[in-house]
Design a protein around this motif. Structure first.
Motif, PDB file in Angstrom:
ATOM      1  N   ARG A 179       0.871  -1.193   0.000  1.00  0.00           N
ATOM      2  CA  ARG A 179       0.000   0.000   0.000  1.00  0.00           C
ATOM      3  C   ARG A 179       0.897   1.229   0.000  1.00  0.00           C
ATOM      4  NH1 ARG A 179      -5.520   0.948  -1.043  1.00  0.00           N
ATOM      5  NH2 ARG A 179      -6.118  -1.168  -1.548  1.00  0.00           N
ATOM      6  N   TYR A 180       0.334   2.384  -0.123  1.00  0.00           N
ATOM      7  CA  TYR A 180       1.075   3.654  -0.105  1.00  0.00           C
ATOM      8  C   TYR A 180       2.186   3.641  -1.163  1.00  0.00           C
ATOM      9  CZ  TYR A 180      -1.344   3.108   4.322  1.00  0.00           C
ATOM     10  OH  TYR A 180      -2.288   2.833   5.260  1.00  0.00           O
ATOM     11  N   GLU A 181       3.437   3.941  -0.750  1.00  0.00           N
ATOM     12  CA  GLU A 181       4.535   3.910  -1.725  1.00  0.00           C
ATOM     13  C   GLU A 181       5.085   2.499  -1.903  1.00  0.00           C
ATOM     14  OE1 GLU A 181       5.565   6.165  -3.898  1.00  0.00           O
ATOM     15  OE2 GLU A 181       3.882   7.311  -3.089  1.00  0.00           O
ATOM     16  N   GLY A 182       4.624   1.596  -1.092  1.00  0.00           N
ATOM     17  CA  GLY A 182       5.100   0.215  -1.199  1.00  0.00           C
ATOM     18  C   GLY A 182       5.543  -0.336   0.140  1.00  0.00           C
ATOM     19  N   VAL A 183       6.342  -1.410   0.059  1.00  0.00           N
ATOM     20  CA  VAL A 183       6.750  -2.172   1.232  1.00  0.00           C
ATOM     21  C   VAL A 183       8.235  -1.925   1.480  1.00  0.00           C
ATOM     22  CG1 VAL A 183       7.172  -4.579   1.922  1.00  0.00           C
ATOM     23  CG2 VAL A 183       5.015  -3.958   0.826  1.00  0.00           C
ATOM     24  N   ASP A 184       8.649  -1.854   2.723  1.00  0.00           N
ATOM     25  CA  ASP A 184      10.071  -1.719   3.040  1.00  0.00           C
ATOM     26  C   ASP A 184      10.844  -2.820   2.292  1.00  0.00           C
ATOM     27  OD1 ASP A 184      11.930  -0.591   5.697  1.00  0.00           O
ATOM     28  OD2 ASP A 184      12.600  -2.350   4.561  1.00  0.00           O
ATOM     29  N   GLU A 185      11.832  -2.401   1.505  1.00  0.00           N
ATOM     30  CA  GLU A 185      12.529  -3.313   0.586  1.00  0.00           C
ATOM     31  C   GLU A 185      13.168  -4.496   1.305  1.00  0.00           C
ATOM     32  OE1 GLU A 185      12.178  -3.193  -2.563  1.00  0.00           O
ATOM     33  OE2 GLU A 185      13.647  -4.718  -3.158  1.00  0.00           O
ATOM     34  N   ARG A 186      13.464  -4.360   2.586  1.00  0.00           N
ATOM     35  CA  ARG A 186      14.111  -5.474   3.286  1.00  0.00           C
ATOM     36  C   ARG A 186      13.199  -6.691   3.385  1.00  0.00           C
ATOM     37  NH1 ARG A 186      16.069  -1.440   7.872  1.00  0.00           N
ATOM     38  NH2 ARG A 186      14.047  -0.595   7.249  1.00  0.00           N
TER      39      ARG A 186
END
Ligand code: SAH
Length: 338
Positions: A179-186
């Motif tokens: 959601r939003y800008e996305g998911v924490d890349e980790r």
């Protein structure tokens, strides 16, 4: 989140009456887990059509997990501001990691070492525990090594029918909805086997994409469609490498989509709004009908998706027909369609 509930076919968003009986994990054909901040999104999706039947018959289970259940603050916070500044918010890694752990999903590195892609959740590892799967002991790897953890993302590999077929052969697919800008890349780095995009556009969340994946995969499961053959003979059907493309006469590829788009379909009445159904379809000549349908497939694919022709299983007859259609189109001039 009650793990016992996750183990049995318990769809929190499916009315109980739709389910005949709980299906033990070991006998389930395929299991989906969806992690989302909007679990309610899937409610009506489960209540209709083929998916409703597949769920009711135990061909597939879909468990929806509310990401907010894995937060520990008063506001059940799942997002935070991006490092480095910029617009929007990002889904925090901790709730997602916790949600995955509750599903028995270990980090990729661990799963590789164990030779399995998931482990039995702690709560299910109790030997002889009420909810322990049949024959499963404490610390055993999960019974289905053919699992995938998928992050829905506009940056992902394109989701195709071929990929749907690949996923349909697995035991379990875990879908993470951003959601939003996305998911924490980790989270992607640590847990996800692949990123999947359903198209070159940006949605506001991964839920629609997850629904698309579940729908496309579930209908390929044996028994999901009334007619077993029907998923092979539609758009993007298997481009059968076995097809002898040099056969003269009616090639085998007449009988399947062979990587082409589907042909047009008609139903009663034979005449509608002044338009009559093509005569060929009305006269009962099955050979003629097959030829007509194949030609329509070629026409439609050439007009709408010429890129598919590169990998389609085409016979000598198909190629001749395509040349004729191209010539005809050229004669008609620019701007004309099939
Ligand atoms: N900043 C991202 C867009 C985020 S959109 C970008 O520019 O790529 C928010 C969420 O919607 C994503 O995390 C993803 O889960 C989902 N999403 C958006 N478009 C998608 C697509 N085409 N396919 C699959 N998921 C998509």
């Amino acid at each position: 989140m009650q793990l016992e509930n996750c183990y049995w076919l318990t769809l929190k968003h499916i009315p109980r009456r739709l389910m005949r009986k709980p299906v033990p994990l070991s006998s389930v054909c395929m299991r989906f887990d969806i992690v989302t901040i909007f679990p309610g999104f899937f409610t009506s999706f489960f209540e209709n059509g083929i998916l409703r039947r597949a769920l009711a018959e135990g061909l597939v289970t879909v468990d929806v997990h509310d990401l907010r259940a894995f937060t520990h603050d008063r506001h059940r916070t799942v997002d935070d501001r991006p490092f480095g500044g910029g617009e929007g918010m990002v889904l925090k890694p901790a709730p997602l990691a916790e949600a995955l752990a509750s599903l028995g999903i270990a980090p990729k590195a661990e799963r590789l070492c164990q030779g399995t892609t998931s482990v039995v959740p702690q709560e299910l590892q109790k030997e002889g525990g009420a909810s322990a799967p049949e024959g499963m002991l404490a610390g055993d790897p999960a019974p289905s090594p053919r699992d995938r953890v998928i992050l829905l993302s506009a940056q992902g590999r394109p989701f195709t029918q071929a990929m749907a077929r690949e996923l349909a052969a697995l035991d379990r697919v875990v879908l993470l909805c951003g959601r939003y800008e996305g998911v924490d890349e980790r989270i992607n780095e640590i847990y996800c086997d692949m990123e999947l995009s359903i198209g070159d556009y940006v949605l506001s969340g991964g839920e629609l994409a997850a629904a698309v994946v579940v729908d496309a995969v579930m209908r390929l499961l044996p028994g999901a469609l009334g007619n077993e053959a029907s998923s092979e003979f539609e758009s993007f059907g298997v481009a059968d490498a076995e097809i002898d493309t040099d056969v003269v006469g009616v090639p085998r590829s007449q009988y399947g989509a062979g990587g082409l788009l589907d042909y047009p379909h008609y139903t009663r009445p034979a005449e509608f709004a002044g338009l009559r159904v093509p005569e060929t379809l009305l006269n009962g000549d099955h050979h003629g009908i097959r030829l007509w349908r194949r030609e329509q497939q070629l026409r439609k694919t050439l007009a709408n998706r010429p890129d598919l022709l590169e990998h389609a299983a085409l016979s000598k007859e198909d190629r001749k027909l395509l040349d004729a259609i191209r010539l005809e189109t050229e004669k008609q001039g620019p701007g004309t369609r099939d």
